[in-house]
Motif scaffolding. Structure first.
Motif, mmCIF file in Angstrom:
data_model
loop_
_atom_site.group_PDB
_atom_site.id
_atom_site.type_symbol
_atom_site.label_atom_id
_atom_site.label_comp_id
_atom_site.label_asym_id
_atom_site.label_seq_id
_atom_site.Cartn_x
_atom_site.Cartn_y
_atom_site.Cartn_z
ATOM 1 N N TYR A 193 -0.554 -4.098 -17.275
ATOM 2 C CA TYR A 193 0.757 -4.168 -16.624
ATOM 3 C C TYR A 193 0.799 -3.216 -15.422
ATOM 4 N N GLN A 194 0.210 -2.026 -15.571
ATOM 5 C CA GLN A 194 0.193 -1.059 -14.476
ATOM 6 C C GLN A 194 -0.587 -1.594 -13.278
ATOM 7 N N LYS A 195 -1.754 -2.179 -13.538
ATOM 8 C CA LYS A 195 -2.581 -2.727 -12.451
ATOM 9 C C LYS A 195 -1.870 -3.871 -11.741
ATOM 10 N N PHE A 196 -1.247 -4.772 -12.512
ATOM 11 C CA PHE A 196 -0.540 -5.894 -11.899
ATOM 12 C C PHE A 196 0.686 -5.395 -11.142
ATOM 13 N N GLY A 197 1.364 -4.379 -11.658
ATOM 14 C CA GLY A 197 2.505 -3.798 -10.956
ATOM 15 C C GLY A 197 2.100 -3.216 -9.616
ATOM 16 N N LYS A 198 0.952 -2.539 -9.591
ATOM 17 C CA LYS A 198 0.458 -1.969 -8.337
ATOM 18 C C LYS A 198 0.110 -3.077 -7.348
ATOM 19 N N LEU A 199 -0.518 -4.150 -7.841
ATOM 20 C CA LEU A 199 -0.896 -5.267 -6.983
ATOM 21 C C LEU A 199 0.328 -5.935 -6.357
ATOM 22 N N ILE A 200 1.345 -6.250 -7.171
ATOM 23 C CA ILE A 200 2.499 -6.946 -6.591
ATOM 24 C C ILE A 200 3.341 -6.007 -5.729
ATOM 25 N N THR A 201 3.285 -4.707 -5.982
ATOM 26 C CA THR A 201 3.972 -3.770 -5.095
ATOM 27 C C THR A 201 3.320 -3.770 -3.720
ATOM 28 N N ILE A 202 2.002 -3.761 -3.679
ATOM 29 C CA ILE A 202 1.281 -3.796 -2.401
ATOM 30 C C ILE A 202 1.547 -5.104 -1.673
ATOM 31 N N ILE A 203 1.437 -6.234 -2.385
ATOM 32 C CA ILE A 203 1.672 -7.539 -1.758
ATOM 33 C C ILE A 203 3.108 -7.622 -1.240
#
Length: 143
Positions: free
Chosen positions: A102-112
């Motif tokens: 969840y943390q990794k996906f959260g970081k990814l969608i925050t960047i996108i």
């Protein structure tokens, strides 16, 4: 301490049953548990599942389905400014999760979302400058 259901005498050792009537107390079967969730002192949860081959409980990795990840990213890109803002909020919430995926996906969608929000802002500024008359004025031709 328990008592015999037949004669009412006290049963000292429950595994042997009543010394007078010789009635052993029925032992109830324990319920089989296939999975359970444990909360630790930090307030994080971990799910355990029974491994039938080794007869022990092992932690289950909690992940987000890849198709759901793709759908969320496509929606952030297609919806535009509102999707980018929603992505920033969702990404921030997911980054605070104790689950690593969840943390990794959260970081990814925050960047996108940040990139998409930046592009939307640049496009709005450029269109305002171009069509607002500050950079290029379009001459009107009257026929």
């Amino acid at each position: 301490m328990s008592f015999c259901p037949k004669c009412g005498r006290e049963i000292v050792d429950e595994s042997l049953g009543c010394p007078v009537c010789d009635i052993a107390k029925k032992q109830e079967q324990a319920e089989t548990v296939n999975s359970f969730v444990v909360e630790d002192e930090k307030g994080t949860y971990q799910k355990f599942q029974n491994n039938a081959y080794q007869q022990q409980y092992q932690p289950v990795e909690q992940t987000i389905h890849p198709a759901l990840k793709v759908i969320v990213i496509v929606l952030i890109i297609l919806v535009g400014g509102i999707g980018a803002v929603a992505g920033l909020i969702a990404g921030t919430i997911l980054m605070k999760s104790p689950i690593e995926d969840y943390q990794k996906f959260g970081k990814l969608i925050t960047i996108i979302s940040a990139v998409m929000l930046g592009l939307s802002l640049i496009c709005c500024l450029m269109s305002g400058l171009l069509y607002g008359g500050a950079i290029v004025s379009i001459p009107m031709i009257n026929y």
